[in-house]
Enzyme design. Sequence first.
Site, PDB file in Angstrom:
ATOM      1  N   THR A  10       0.845  -1.281   0.144  1.00  0.00           N
ATOM      2  CA  THR A  10      -0.061   0.091  -0.028  1.00  0.00           C
ATOM      3  C   THR A  10       0.891   1.282   0.069  1.00  0.00           C
ATOM      4  OG1 THR A  10      -1.751  -1.486   1.144  1.00  0.00           O
ATOM      5  CG2 THR A  10      -1.828   1.056   1.165  1.00  0.00           C
TER       6      THR A  10
ATOM      7  N   TYR B  83       5.655 -12.399   4.370  1.00  0.00           N
ATOM      8  CA  TYR B  83       4.781 -11.721   3.741  1.00  0.00           C
ATOM      9  C   TYR B  83       4.033 -12.789   2.622  1.00  0.00           C
ATOM     10  CZ  TYR B  83       2.138  -7.597   1.605  1.00  0.00           C
ATOM     11  OH  TYR B  83       1.274  -6.596   1.033  1.00  0.00           O
TER      12      TYR B  83
ATOM     13  N   LYS C 101       2.499 -12.396   7.654  1.00  0.00           N
ATOM     14  CA  LYS C 101       1.435 -11.600   7.273  1.00  0.00           C
ATOM     15  C   LYS C 101       0.785 -12.317   6.099  1.00  0.00           C
ATOM     16  CE  LYS C 101      -0.211  -7.312   5.015  1.00  0.00           C
ATOM     17  NZ  LYS C 101       0.195  -6.006   4.329  1.00  0.00           N
TER      18      LYS C 101
ATOM     19  N   ILE D  15      -2.574  -6.654   9.727  1.00  0.00           N
ATOM     20  CA  ILE D  15      -1.729  -5.482   9.130  1.00  0.00           C
ATOM     21  C   ILE D  15      -2.512  -4.951   7.835  1.00  0.00           C
ATOM     22  CG2 ILE D  15       0.284  -4.954   8.199  1.00  0.00           C
ATOM     23  CD1 ILE D  15       1.652  -7.492   9.447  1.00  0.00           C
TER      24      ILE D  15
END
Length: 312
Positions: free
Chosen positions: A57, A145, A173, A215
């Site tokens: 993001t 991730y 995540k 997250i």
Amino acid sequence: MSGTDAEPDSNDDPVRTWCPLVTPFDDDEAVDHEALATLVDHVREGGVEGLVPCGTTGEFASLDAAEYRAVLETTVDAAGDAPVMAGTAATSVAGTLDRVETAADVGADVGLIVLPYFHTANDPEGNAEFLRRVADDAALPLYLYNIPACTGQAIAPDVVESVADHDRIRGLKDSSGDFNYFVEALRRTPNDFDCYQGFDSYLVPGMLQGGTGGINALSNAIPEAFAAAAEAAAAGDVEAARRIGSEGIAPLFQQCVAHGFAPATKAALAERGVLDGTTVRPPLVELGNDTRAEIGDAVDTALDVVDSADLD
């Protein structure tokens, strides 16, 4: 949080909510560091505990090396006592370690690493070896991730399980959107291995299943909703947690799914008055006025749901 003396790794008091910060740009597409510091204050005041600069993001792939370092520095400087998990994605072991070193040098607490993208492994063991080699020499503790839509491959549950006992790998995540994957990661990893949901609408179900927290991109814009939902879920207030998640977070999250996380999140921040602009860098494009208006309505609804929730 400056330095790594106080790592966000206590199972007694885990960090439940992290914000993957957008990177504000001015009209000329230069990084707006004043706006970034203002955003950090907004997120922290809204109750979100941790900060994640230079993630997906945050448009990390559109930043050059100097900009990357500067965004980390601004975030660490503005963070106060909040932990900072730096996005440290790269396509090679050496490149990833270089980014982790940069993050450690500016005072981040942990790094967030992905599998190599563009060229993917010809065998899952190759991915496990990549992660181990990074972890062996990393200057910071690390979180994995899993975001196969961007990397072209998932961190297979077998791989997660095989590296979960590495003393530098603290958690995961999961932004796959595959809830069964998340459940498998929980089932196959130790109790002290943090599992975070990257899909905003899965924050509550993920925590109720035993996950650590989330997250989540939209915690930029509506941090109050994520803080309240996580608090309710952790306290066992299932009704309140589900209401905030389903009526407050999920409708706005659908705007992100439809229009892209950075553009939609920046639009939500602008509609709320936190950011002045919604500039993104190519290949992303800004959203039109009609879509922005819909996002603004969804922001208002989310905040109303939080205000009216009967929290224990």
